[in-house]
Design an enzyme around this catalytic site. Structure first.
Site, short mmCIF file in Angstrom:
data_model
loop_
_atom_site.label_atom_id
_atom_site.label_comp_id
_atom_site.label_asym_id
_atom_site.label_seq_id
_atom_site.Cartn_x
_atom_site.Cartn_y
_atom_site.Cartn_z
N GLU A 1 42.36 32.02 44.85
CA GLU A 1 43.36 32.45 43.81
C GLU A 1 44.33 33.41 44.24
OE1 GLU A 1 45.01 33.84 41.66
OE2 GLU A 1 44.00 34.51 39.76
N GLU B 1 52.72 36.22 46.08
CA GLU B 1 51.54 37.09 46.61
C GLU B 1 51.32 36.79 47.98
OE1 GLU B 1 48.39 37.24 44.09
OE2 GLU B 1 49.28 38.41 42.65
#
Length: 686
Positions: free
Chosen positions: A144, A153
């Site tokens: 995730e 990210e």
């Protein structure tokens, strides 16, 4: 160990570097994190659980042991799901130490300590081998690592490294793939966030500098709750375009790349922006899908799974492009290892496939470094401009000596266009000074306003041509303001400049009031609500960690949010709870205010919203919060340009709007720090 933290100083308007304990940074990170929001995202949790169960079953069906690598484990939730599904062992990687420590406690509490190993490292530092962090490569990769932009990210470099060093060839992956979608639109509302537009000031039309029109704008993504941008506010010029997919079960490259989608324009108009979102398939067949599409794409918008940790994206084209219905166009998305950007071409001009990755856009005009996107929208708001112009007209005359104190403000330009001959503007930075000067030059007004740059205490009458100021103006707007009342810095400016003001000088705005309203949020409450149990797993150690950080000094105070993105209902009437008189000096002693506001509508009271309303003149006001009266059912309409302060109750309370329940408040404005201490509670009459 000590650390230096940058903090806006509401007294000086500057960014101060303050020495704090080594724990300060991570308490702030945890207190404002989205961990709770993710765990409250039931759609996400269920889809991950289904995907993990299916992946473990496929591995077991091949007669293999199921070895999990969980990158970015957070609470360890996905590893616990895998263990419950029959995985033989899980390696759960979490780089953030406080979170890794909480995950260890959560895993132990749920009885998986012998099945899950928490590794407190970045995944690129994990080793495999007899003496390594992992005894063997994993055959199921669970991650995730996504943000609103999908790759922001560092998902691509992490996947790239994992496939080379940490997982087996042909491993299972949950999610299995991600797909990015985009739609080309014309939208006056969205475009007003990207460029300075022409504006009417009295009888004069103020034009933006040509350099701003040629500028590609800010390179960063604009992430918003697109569900709150109604479809009738934009025109779709393209179908929904499937731009590209990433298969996470195969080797992933973080190298820059471009992908194009060819289509015929659905309507004529100005191509201005690209709306984008993504979905993830949790299984190879694409039967388990978690979608980030906005609510208006759903047949029943009420079935939309709200989330704030993943939203939707708006990308602005480098410039407006006129398109005609039926025209052959090619929309191109490019990416590096952390970001996306879009470009549009006529298919005939492009000449086929893109071979060279289009250059990432950057700001060449400096305005996008000074003005945020909401600030562009604010400057472009014609109703707001008209309000300030009316207020200025009522206080200015040709012989006024006018000084403006705000960051990157156009008020001094307005003042000159309204006939004032001596206008000065004090800017806090050289960059904002240059941007205002660009606007002046573009309108042949370079000699009309003298733009100063420097500290308040260094300003003298010689800087003002030997004159004293008869009208001091401000929006007020300061780039360092985080919470609504931080713009009370204008009051400190007015006090510091008293020596340069004529007796009886006019101050605009003349005063400000802090307003509050107690609310029930439709969804935003989730970001601060304890989770307790998530999908049957006890995650209370995470709740305890977050609460500990929320109790750490100012972390427990109000936090800023653009509430136009987060629907809520007012349970009380809006109420002014503190006033600030700018015609007077900032007092030396604290200002206190106590009282209560009756709850008049039934609902669950999640907290209090706070904002500032400025009294520009005796009869003209400007609200930084509610811009319409509260509706009969409590519906609130918030300014799209300003953040409001939200004080969340640690324990929301169900209330009945019979007037017997109230929200009590105890507020103290501390002049020595330029901030407001606050306490709120819900009380009932005996």
């Amino acid at each position: 160990m000590k650390t230096f933290c940058g903090r806006a100083n509401p007294i000086t308007g500057a960014l101060d570097w303050v020495e704090e304990s080594g724990e300060y940074d991570y308490h702030q990170e945890i207190a404002r994190s989205c961990y709770a929001d993710m765990l409250h995202d039931k759609d996400r949790n269920e889809k991950y659980q289904q995907g993990i169960r299916a992946a473990v079953s496929r591995v077991k069906a091949r007669g293999e042991r199921a070895i999990i690598l969980d990158i970015g484990t957070g609470t360890g939730l996905l590893s616990m799901m895998a263990s419950s599904a029959g995985a033989d062992y899980c390696y759960a990687v979490e780089v953030f130490k406080p979170m890794a420590e909480a995950a260890i406690r959560i895993v132990e509490r749920n009885g998986f300590a012998d099945k899950i190993k928490i590794i407190n490292k970045h995944s690129t530092e994990v080793t495999v081998g007899p003496d390594g962090d992992m005894q063997q490569r994993a055959n199921i990769l669970v991650t995730e690592l996504f943000d609103t932009e999908l790759i922001g990210e560092g998902a691509l470099p992490s996947y790239e490294h994992a496939h080379v060093y940490l997982v087996q060839e042909g491993c299972e992956a949950v999610p299995h793939r991600a797909t990015v979608y985009a739609q080309l639109v014309q939208s006056e509302q969205l475009w007003s966030w990207a460029q300075l537009l022409p504006m009417q000031v009295g009888a004069r039309r103020l034009l933006p500098p040509p350099s701003m029109g040629r500028c590609a704008g800010a390179p960063s993504v604009c992430d918003i709750q697109l569900s709150q941008v109604p479809p009738d506010t934009f025109t779709a010029l393209s179908p929904l375009c499937t731009m590209f997919s990433v298969d996470f079960s195969q080797h992933v490259s973080s190298a820059s790349a471009s992908y194009s989608f060819r289509f015929q324009a659905q309507a004529s108009g100005l191509a201005q922006a690209v709306l984008s979102w993504w979905d993830i398939d949790m299984d190879p067949d694409g039967t388990i899908v978690c979608s980030m599409a906005p609510s208006w794409t759903y047949r029943d918008p009420r079935s939309y799974p709200w989330r704030d940790h993943w939203m939707q994206s708006v990308y602005f084209l480098p410039g407006e492009q006129k398109v005609s219905e039926g025209e052959e166009l090619s929309l191109t998305v490019s990416h590096d290892d952390y970001s996306l950007w879009y470009s549009l071409h006529s298919y005939s001009q492009q000449g086929g496939e893109i071979e060279v990755v289009p250059r990432r856009p950057y700001c060449s005009c400096q305005a996008h470094l000074v003005w945020t996107r909401p600030r562009f929208g604010e400057l472009n708001d014609p109703q707001r401009t008209e309000t300030y112009v009316r207020a200025l007209q009522s206080v200015l005359s040709a012989d006024s000596v006018c000084l403006s104190v705000s960051d990157g403000s156009l008020l001094p330009v307005f003042a000159h266009l309204l006939g004032v001959k001596k206008v000065y503007s004090l800017e806090s930075s050289g960059l904002s000074k240059q941007v205002v000067e660009q606007v002046l030059e573009a309108n042949s007004l370079s000699d009309a306003v003298q733009v100063l740059n420097g500290r308040l205490d260094q300003l003298t009458t010689s800087d003002l041509g030997g004159a004293q100021v008869s009208v001091l103006i401000g929006e007020p707007h300061f780039s360092t303001s985080l919470l609504p009342w931080h713009s009370l810095f204008f009051w400190y400016c007015r006090t510091a400049l008293a020596r340069l003001l004529q007796p009886g000088a006019i101050i605009l705005p003349r005063s400000a009031a802090l307003y509050m309203v107690a609310v029930e949020f439709r969804d935003l409450w989730r970001i601060r609500a304890p989770c307790g149990f998530c999908e049957g797993f006890d995650v209370r150690p995470m709740d305890e960690m977050i609460q500990h950080s929320l109790d750490f000094r100012e972390s427990r105070e109000a936090e800023p949010h653009y509430l136009w993105e987060y629907p809520c209902r007012a349970l009380t009437q809006p109420c002014a709870v503190m006033t600030f008189d700018f015609t007077q000096f900032v007092p030396e002693q604290p200002i206190s205010s106590q009282g209560s506001v009756s709850i008049v509508r039934s609902g669950r009271c999640h907290g209090v919203v706070l904002w500032i309303e400025y009294q520009l003149t005796d009869d003209i006001a400007m609200s930084m919060g509610l811009i319409r009266p509260v509706g009969e059912q409590g519906v609130c309409q918030w300014s799209p340009h300003q953040k409001q302060g939200v004080y969340f109750f640690s324990s929301p309370q169900d209330t009945v709007g019979n007037g017997q329940t109230a929200v009590t408040y105890n507020l103290t404005f501390e002049p020595s720090i330029g901030d407001i201490r606050m306490q709120y509670s819900v009380t009932s009459d005996p």
